[in-house]
Write a protein that holds these residues in place. Sequence first.
Motif, short mmCIF file in Angstrom:
data_model
loop_
_atom_site.label_atom_id
_atom_site.label_comp_id
_atom_site.label_asym_id
_atom_site.label_seq_id
_atom_site.Cartn_x
_atom_site.Cartn_y
_atom_site.Cartn_z
N LYS A 112 -20.61 -44.09 -58.74
CA LYS A 112 -20.99 -45.43 -59.70
C LYS A 112 -20.15 -46.58 -59.15
O LYS A 112 -20.24 -47.62 -59.29
CB LYS A 112 -20.48 -44.84 -61.07
N MET A 169 -11.85 -33.17 -64.29
CA MET A 169 -13.05 -33.48 -64.08
C MET A 169 -13.69 -32.66 -63.01
O MET A 169 -12.88 -32.27 -61.98
CB MET A 169 -13.03 -34.88 -63.67
N ASN A 170 -14.79 -31.89 -63.23
CA ASN A 170 -15.33 -31.14 -62.34
C ASN A 170 -16.00 -31.70 -61.13
O ASN A 170 -15.96 -33.25 -60.94
CB ASN A 170 -16.21 -30.09 -62.76
N ARG A 171 -16.27 -31.14 -59.97
CA ARG A 171 -16.97 -31.73 -58.87
C ARG A 171 -17.98 -32.51 -59.06
O ARG A 171 -18.19 -33.55 -58.42
CB ARG A 171 -17.23 -30.64 -57.78
N PRO A 172 -18.96 -32.27 -59.73
CA PRO A 172 -20.24 -33.11 -59.83
C PRO A 172 -19.81 -34.51 -60.66
O PRO A 172 -20.40 -35.45 -60.28
CB PRO A 172 -21.20 -32.50 -60.69
N GLU A 173 -18.87 -34.27 -61.47
CA GLU A 173 -18.50 -35.58 -62.11
C GLU A 173 -18.01 -36.44 -61.40
O GLU A 173 -18.06 -37.63 -61.47
CB GLU A 173 -17.74 -35.03 -63.42
N ARG A 174 -17.07 -36.03 -60.50
CA ARG A 174 -16.18 -36.74 -59.59
C ARG A 174 -17.29 -37.25 -58.69
O ARG A 174 -17.10 -38.73 -58.17
CB ARG A 174 -15.32 -36.04 -58.71
N VAL A 218 -20.51 -38.30 -59.34
CA VAL A 218 -20.93 -39.19 -60.05
C VAL A 218 -19.98 -40.39 -60.35
O VAL A 218 -20.66 -41.69 -60.10
CB VAL A 218 -21.55 -38.71 -61.40
N GLN A 219 -18.90 -40.54 -60.44
CA GLN A 219 -17.97 -41.57 -60.76
C GLN A 219 -17.80 -42.20 -59.30
O GLN A 219 -17.72 -43.34 -59.27
CB GLN A 219 -16.46 -40.80 -61.12
#
Length: 103
Positions: free
Chosen positions: A12, A1-6, A8-9
């Motif tokens: 959330k 998982m890349n940094r922006p996805e982390r 967002v997670q």
Amino acid sequence: MNRPERGVQFAKSVKVIDWLKTEILDQIANLFKGIHYANQHVIIDSLSSLIVSVYVLARRMGFSYREIDRSVVEKLREHARDGHQLEEWYGDLSTLEEYLNKR
């Protein structure tokens, strides 16, 4: 998982935890209203919703359901051993522990 996805997670997860906290408060208010109006349906619904919300909140915070169950049983034993009034007067704590251990 890349940094922006982390990121967002993480956002959330924080949002879900905040929502669960407000859900718990809402159910406590509903429970008090149910008790005030002696509405058995509202009381049972609020209590069951509280239990569900607390379990889900614990899971969202990284605890397993089993950990929570184990901690509850440990807390019941501790209170019973220390002479908690609910145990001394009614035997509620040992009765609940017995119920949980049978499930």
